[in-house]
Design a protein around this motif. Structure first.
Motif, PDB file in Angstrom:
ATOM      1  N   ASP A 243      17.253  63.058  66.827  1.00  0.00           N
ATOM      2  CA  ASP A 243      15.988  63.314  66.549  1.00  0.00           C
ATOM      3  C   ASP A 243      15.302  62.788  65.271  1.00  0.00           C
ATOM      4  O   ASP A 243      15.795  63.011  64.128  1.00  0.00           O
ATOM      5  N   VAL A 244      14.560  61.632  65.334  1.00  0.00           N
ATOM      6  CA  VAL A 244      14.040  61.084  64.178  1.00  0.00           C
ATOM      7  C   VAL A 244      12.498  61.459  64.009  1.00  0.00           C
ATOM      8  O   VAL A 244      11.720  60.516  63.011  1.00  0.00           O
ATOM      9  N   SER A 245      12.036  62.210  64.659  1.00  0.00           N
ATOM     10  CA  SER A 245      10.666  62.640  64.448  1.00  0.00           C
ATOM     11  C   SER A 245      10.054  62.887  63.115  1.00  0.00           C
ATOM     12  O   SER A 245       9.037  62.552  62.835  1.00  0.00           O
ATOM     13  N   ALA A 246      10.955  63.549  62.363  1.00  0.00           N
ATOM     14  CA  ALA A 246      10.662  64.015  61.081  1.00  0.00           C
ATOM     15  C   ALA A 246      10.457  62.671  60.061  1.00  0.00           C
ATOM     16  O   ALA A 246       9.531  62.520  59.320  1.00  0.00           O
ATOM     17  N   GLN A 247      11.263  61.546  60.027  1.00  0.00           N
ATOM     18  CA  GLN A 247      11.298  60.653  59.585  1.00  0.00           C
ATOM     19  C   GLN A 247      10.139  59.653  60.077  1.00  0.00           C
ATOM     20  O   GLN A 247       9.404  59.020  59.241  1.00  0.00           O
ATOM     21  N   VAL A 248       9.839  59.592  61.382  1.00  0.00           N
ATOM     22  CA  VAL A 248       8.651  58.940  61.875  1.00  0.00           C
ATOM     23  C   VAL A 248       7.542  59.528  61.414  1.00  0.00           C
ATOM     24  O   VAL A 248       6.417  58.668  61.050  1.00  0.00           O
ATOM     25  N   GLU A 249       7.299  60.685  61.618  1.00  0.00           N
ATOM     26  CA  GLU A 249       6.194  61.545  60.914  1.00  0.00           C
ATOM     27  C   GLU A 249       5.829  61.181  59.518  1.00  0.00           C
ATOM     28  O   GLU A 249       4.557  60.768  59.053  1.00  0.00           O
ATOM     29  N   THR A 250       6.967  61.134  58.581  1.00  0.00           N
ATOM     30  CA  THR A 250       6.630  60.908  57.327  1.00  0.00           C
ATOM     31  C   THR A 250       6.191  59.388  56.851  1.00  0.00           C
ATOM     32  O   THR A 250       5.492  59.224  56.176  1.00  0.00           O
ATOM     33  N   LEU A 251       6.771  58.320  57.832  1.00  0.00           N
ATOM     34  CA  LEU A 251       6.455  57.216  57.710  1.00  0.00           C
ATOM     35  C   LEU A 251       5.188  56.883  58.145  1.00  0.00           C
ATOM     36  O   LEU A 251       4.423  56.158  57.579  1.00  0.00           O
ATOM     37  N   GLU A 252       4.623  57.788  59.196  1.00  0.00           N
ATOM     38  CA  GLU A 252       3.367  57.359  59.640  1.00  0.00           C
ATOM     39  C   GLU A 252       2.356  57.943  58.583  1.00  0.00           C
ATOM     40  O   GLU A 252       1.327  57.301  58.325  1.00  0.00           O
ATOM     41  N   GLU A 253       2.567  59.086  57.839  1.00  0.00           N
ATOM     42  CA  GLU A 253       1.727  59.795  56.779  1.00  0.00           C
ATOM     43  C   GLU A 253       1.629  58.549  55.624  1.00  0.00           C
ATOM     44  O   GLU A 253       0.488  58.568  55.025  1.00  0.00           O
ATOM     45  N   VAL A 254       2.841  58.322  55.350  1.00  0.00           N
ATOM     46  CA  VAL A 254       2.663  57.528  53.979  1.00  0.00           C
ATOM     47  C   VAL A 254       1.948  56.098  54.296  1.00  0.00           C
ATOM     48  O   VAL A 254       1.307  55.691  53.613  1.00  0.00           O
ATOM     49  N   SER A 255       2.105  55.494  55.364  1.00  0.00           N
ATOM     50  CA  SER A 255       1.696  54.236  55.956  1.00  0.00           C
ATOM     51  C   SER A 255       0.262  54.571  55.834  1.00  0.00           C
ATOM     52  O   SER A 255      -0.506  53.446  55.579  1.00  0.00           O
ATOM     53  N   ALA A 256      -0.323  55.677  56.432  1.00  0.00           N
ATOM     54  CA  ALA A 256      -1.677  55.772  56.885  1.00  0.00           C
ATOM     55  C   ALA A 256      -2.317  55.943  55.172  1.00  0.00           C
ATOM     56  O   ALA A 256      -3.182  55.296  55.113  1.00  0.00           O
ATOM     57  N   VAL A 257      -1.550  56.654  54.224  1.00  0.00           N
ATOM     58  CA  VAL A 257      -2.241  56.539  52.953  1.00  0.00           C
ATOM     59  C   VAL A 257      -2.192  55.539  52.357  1.00  0.00           C
ATOM     60  O   VAL A 257      -3.368  55.029  51.492  1.00  0.00           O
ATOM     61  N   LEU A 258      -0.978  54.576  52.497  1.00  0.00           N
ATOM     62  CA  LEU A 258      -0.788  53.301  51.978  1.00  0.00           C
ATOM     63  C   LEU A 258      -2.022  52.337  52.478  1.00  0.00           C
ATOM     64  O   LEU A 258      -2.419  51.659  51.651  1.00  0.00           O
ATOM     65  N   ALA A 259      -2.271  52.415  53.602  1.00  0.00           N
ATOM     66  CA  ALA A 259      -3.497  51.442  54.236  1.00  0.00           C
ATOM     67  C   ALA A 259      -4.712  51.802  53.679  1.00  0.00           C
ATOM     68  O   ALA A 259      -5.608  51.032  53.015  1.00  0.00           O
ATOM     69  N   SER A 260      -5.015  53.266  53.536  1.00  0.00           N
ATOM     70  CA  SER A 260      -6.317  53.444  52.782  1.00  0.00           C
ATOM     71  C   SER A 260      -6.342  53.037  51.226  1.00  0.00           C
ATOM     72  O   SER A 260      -7.349  52.778  50.999  1.00  0.00           O
ATOM     73  N   PHE A 261      -5.153  53.361  50.711  1.00  0.00           N
ATOM     74  CA  PHE A 261      -5.161  52.860  49.058  1.00  0.00           C
ATOM     75  C   PHE A 261      -5.379  51.397  49.107  1.00  0.00           C
ATOM     76  O   PHE A 261      -6.277  51.097  48.138  1.00  0.00           O
ATOM     77  N   LYS A 262      -4.877  50.710  50.006  1.00  0.00           N
ATOM     78  CA  LYS A 262      -5.103  49.121  49.875  1.00  0.00           C
ATOM     79  C   LYS A 262      -6.508  48.808  50.221  1.00  0.00           C
ATOM     80  O   LYS A 262      -7.141  47.966  49.602  1.00  0.00           O
ATOM     81  N   LYS A 263      -7.191  49.631  51.138  1.00  0.00           N
ATOM     82  CA  LYS A 263      -8.690  49.263  51.479  1.00  0.00           C
ATOM     83  C   LYS A 263      -9.450  49.621  50.150  1.00  0.00           C
ATOM     84  O   LYS A 263     -10.302  48.944  49.760  1.00  0.00           O
TER      85      LYS A 263
END
Length: 697
Positions: A612-632
């Motif tokens: 079960d890697v759902s926790a890691q995947v969820e964390t990655l998705e959350e950080v990636s979303a904020v990172l994309a917003s930060f870049k914009k």
């Protein structure tokens, strides 16, 4: 205390070293404002040089306060070559009286062009010379005014001195009408309380925002801030106590009467306060206080932050400006006495201040305007941007009685019983205090609480002096012509109490209800520096400052230009610093963290099929979303900052754009940056956190 004033060319030193006739002549200039005799300057220069050299000085400097808000100095040695190849130590009256720094490299607001370089510094003999000791040796510092080749003031000291003369002139007119024939001067006195932060130097050196902008442009709130209210007046840590001890020693040697020190409300925040002094000397001393705080902090491995809001989310720093008026024979004109309702002279000066604050609230507001203060005013940690006067119960009652036909009584304080038999009853003041008021009467003075921590107090005090001088002038014009002095005085005081009662407010200045009430009363609510600055060039301001010879129209327009330019430059520096930190520090750290997360997910999947890697995947998705917003949002900030640079033709339009567009884009970028700080592995986060800076000291 032997060290107090040891590095100051004090009155006692002058009396000891100068011939009696020279000393008396100089004292008349200092005390009565008489012109300075050039022959006196020659003798003073020789004595001053000998005194300085005996204490190790090799150089002298004209120490002045240009429109940068800091102090400036150009050092010259005392040495003069002789025919036999040796040198002698010389210092002439001409060198004492006048210096010639380059005027084109300081802010002038158009008064001086780049090719028009000549400016003059002129000895302010009313503020004593002093010796500055540091790693560079001992330097004789001569307080001076700074003006252009064409005579306009290029500094903060010159108009301050002019305003002091204006206030004295008009106040003496009133005193003469009350039968005072002995006072020859009225002196504006000030005691500025200085707030500041201290952080460890190692953290400062890792924060480009603190180094370049003076405040943190990124930074998430730590788990603990100031909510426990445990820092205020708390026990002072040994490291800070050692710093404060050295600060006191250095200031005492300079004749600065540093008296009070304590922990302030926010973690890592402190305050130092002196005893009252003449306004121009208090202004010089406050500049020395700020300089000394910085230098001594460095020796202790600390950095002193004077910015108004170095850390978001905790209280910022201000500078409470305690202002009063006194005669040269020692009478405080704002001392109410035990029965203030019977003290007509006190009520006259009190009403003059109240009317001045109401009539010229916009000028008081601009005197406290800078980008740092925009973070504080109205933020429930400092006075609001709405200026009102706190009088307290006793004086408010008397003020209301004035409006209703004349005061008949004064409320008294009485005794306060604590309820413990071993504790004595305490004399109770006639009124409570109000820490939310921007302009509060505190017993025998007014506390102007809006002044920014990093600002020179010259600006707020020259405005205070001038507006009060104007109202006193209006009152004197009427009273001098009156056939019935007492009748006319009562009419004036009743008129002020009736027309200006709107400015008096004793309640909670932080409440939304007050904002609404102030609007109903017609009080201005000037929320930003850019909104405040135009008050300098209104017809009203030009007439006021021109009438009293404090600032002419050219000088006012220059300050309008300078303040707007400084605002634009400061916000631009902050924006550029944010862009640098975002690109070079935060983006790489967040990208590295997402890469580690992705590699971790793949590694776990490879090592254990079906894990079960759902926790890691969820964390990655959350950080990636904020990172994309930060870049914009980073791209948005870069775009609007470039647009702002293109508006340089109109400095006011540019200032509005920086406030409304660039500053907002900075806030949007920060929100995502601070969110990333709470998500990225702390071992990867590239800059010290609030928890480290505020508590690891």
């Amino acid at each position: 205390m032997k060290i107090f004033g040891a590095n100051v060319f004090t009155d006692a030193v002058m009396r000891e070293r100068l011939p009696k006739n020279v000393y008396k002549s100089l004292k008349k200039t200092i005390d009565e404002g008489l012109p300075l005799d050039p022959s006196v300057a020659e003798v003073v220069a020789s004595a001053m040089k000998d005194w300085a050299i005996e204490r190790g000085a090799t150089h002298f400097t004209h120490w002045f306060q240009p429109m940068t808000g800091f102090t400036a100095e150009k050092h010259d040695s005392f040495i003069s070559p002789t025919a036999d190849g040796k040198v002698i130590m010389e210092f002439s009256g001409k060198e004492l009286i006048k210096g010639e720094p380059d005027a084109s490299s300081f802010p002038s607001g158009g008064i001086r062009a780049t090719f028009e370089a000549r400016g003059y510094t002129a000895w302010d003999c009313t503020s004593p010379a002093f010796l500055k000791e540091d790693a560079g040796g001992v330097t004789l510092c001569i307080p001076t005014a700074f003006c252009s080749y064409t005579g306009e003031a290029l500094d903060k000291k010159t108009p301050l001195l002019r305003s002091m003369e204006a206030l004295s002139k008009q106040a003496l007119r009133i005193l003469r009408l009350f039968g005072n024939t002995t006072a020859t001067r009225v002196i504006a006195t000030v005691g500025p309380e200085q707030e500041y932060f201290l952080i460890d130097k190692k953290f400062y050196e890792q924060r480009k925002d603190l180094m370049l902008a003076g405040r943190t442009l990124f930074g998430a709130m730590p788990p603990k801030g100031q909510e426990l209210e445990d820092h205020y007046f708390g026990s002072i840590k040994e490291r800070i106590a050692a710093f404060m001890k050295e600060v006191n020693t250095e200031l005492w040697k300079l004749g600065v009467s540093a008296k009070t020190q304590h922990n302030e409300v926010a973690p890592a925040q402190y305050e130092i306060a002196p005893i009252f002094n003449t306004t121009n000397i208090a202004t010089d001393h406050n500049q020395l206080v700020m300089d000394t705080l910085k230098k001594v902090a460095n020796r202790h491995g600390l950095v002193c932050l004077l910015h108004e809001k170095p850390f978001a989310g905790v209280n910022g720093s201000g500078k409470h400006n305690n202002w009063s008026m006194a005669t040269n024979d020692g009478q405080n004109l704002l001392e109410p006495g035990t029965t203030p309702h019977e003290n007509a002279q006190f009520l006259t000066f009190l009403c003059a201040v109240i009317k001045a604050v109401d009539d010229y609230a916009d000028l008081l507001r601009v005197s406290c305007a800078n980008p740092g203060n925009d973070h504080r005013l109205g933020a429930n940690e400092a006075p609001p941007a709405i200026i009102s006067v706190f009088l307290g119960e006793q004086l408010t009652d008397i003020f209301e009685q004035l409006g209703n036909g004349g005061p008949k009584s004064s409320k008294q304080g009485g005794q306060l019983t604590v309820g413990v038999t071993t504790l004595p009853p305490l004399p109770k003041d006639s009124t409570d205090r109000n820490r939310t008021s921007p302009f509060a009467f505190t017993g025998n003075k007014f506390e102007f609480r809006m002044v920014p921590s990093s600002l020179s107090i010259a600006g707020p005090n020259l405005v205070l002096n001038t507006i009060v001088a104007e109202v006193l002038s209006q009152m004197a014009d009427r009273l001098e012509k009156a056939a019935d002095f007492n009748g006319e005085l009562q009419a004036i005081l009743k008129e002020i109490a009736t027309k200006h009662k709107r400015i008096v407010f004793n309640g909670n200045n932080y409440s939304e209800e007050w904002v609404e009430e102030a609007a109903k009363r017609g009080l201005p609510n000037i929320k930003s520096t850019v909104d405040a600055i135009p008050a300098l060039i209104t017809e009203k301001a030009v007439a006021l400052f021109g009438k009293h010879g404090v600032l002419n129209e050219t000088e006012l327009h220059s300050r309008y230009e300078i303040l707007l330019e400084q605002y634009c430059k400061q916000i631009n520096i902050e924006a550029q610093t944010m862009i640098f930190m975002a690109k070079r520090q935060i983006l790489p750290a967040a990208a590295k963290y997402t890469a580690l997360l992705a590699n971790s997910i793949n590694a776990v999947k490879s090592a254990a099929a079906g894990a079960d890697v759902s926790a890691q995947v969820e964390t990655l998705e959350e950080v990636s979303a904020v990172l994309a917003s930060f870049k914009k949002k980073l791209a948005d900030l870069e775009k609007v900052t470039a647009e702002a640079k293109g508006l340089e033709g109109d400095v006011y339009e540019q200032g509005v754009f920086y406030r409304d567009v660039v500053f907002k884009a900075m806030g949007d970028l920060r929100a995502d940056g601070d969110k990333l700080e709470t998500m990225v592995d702390s071992a990867l986060w590239p800059i010290p956190t609030y928890a480290e800076m505020l508590f690891m000291i």
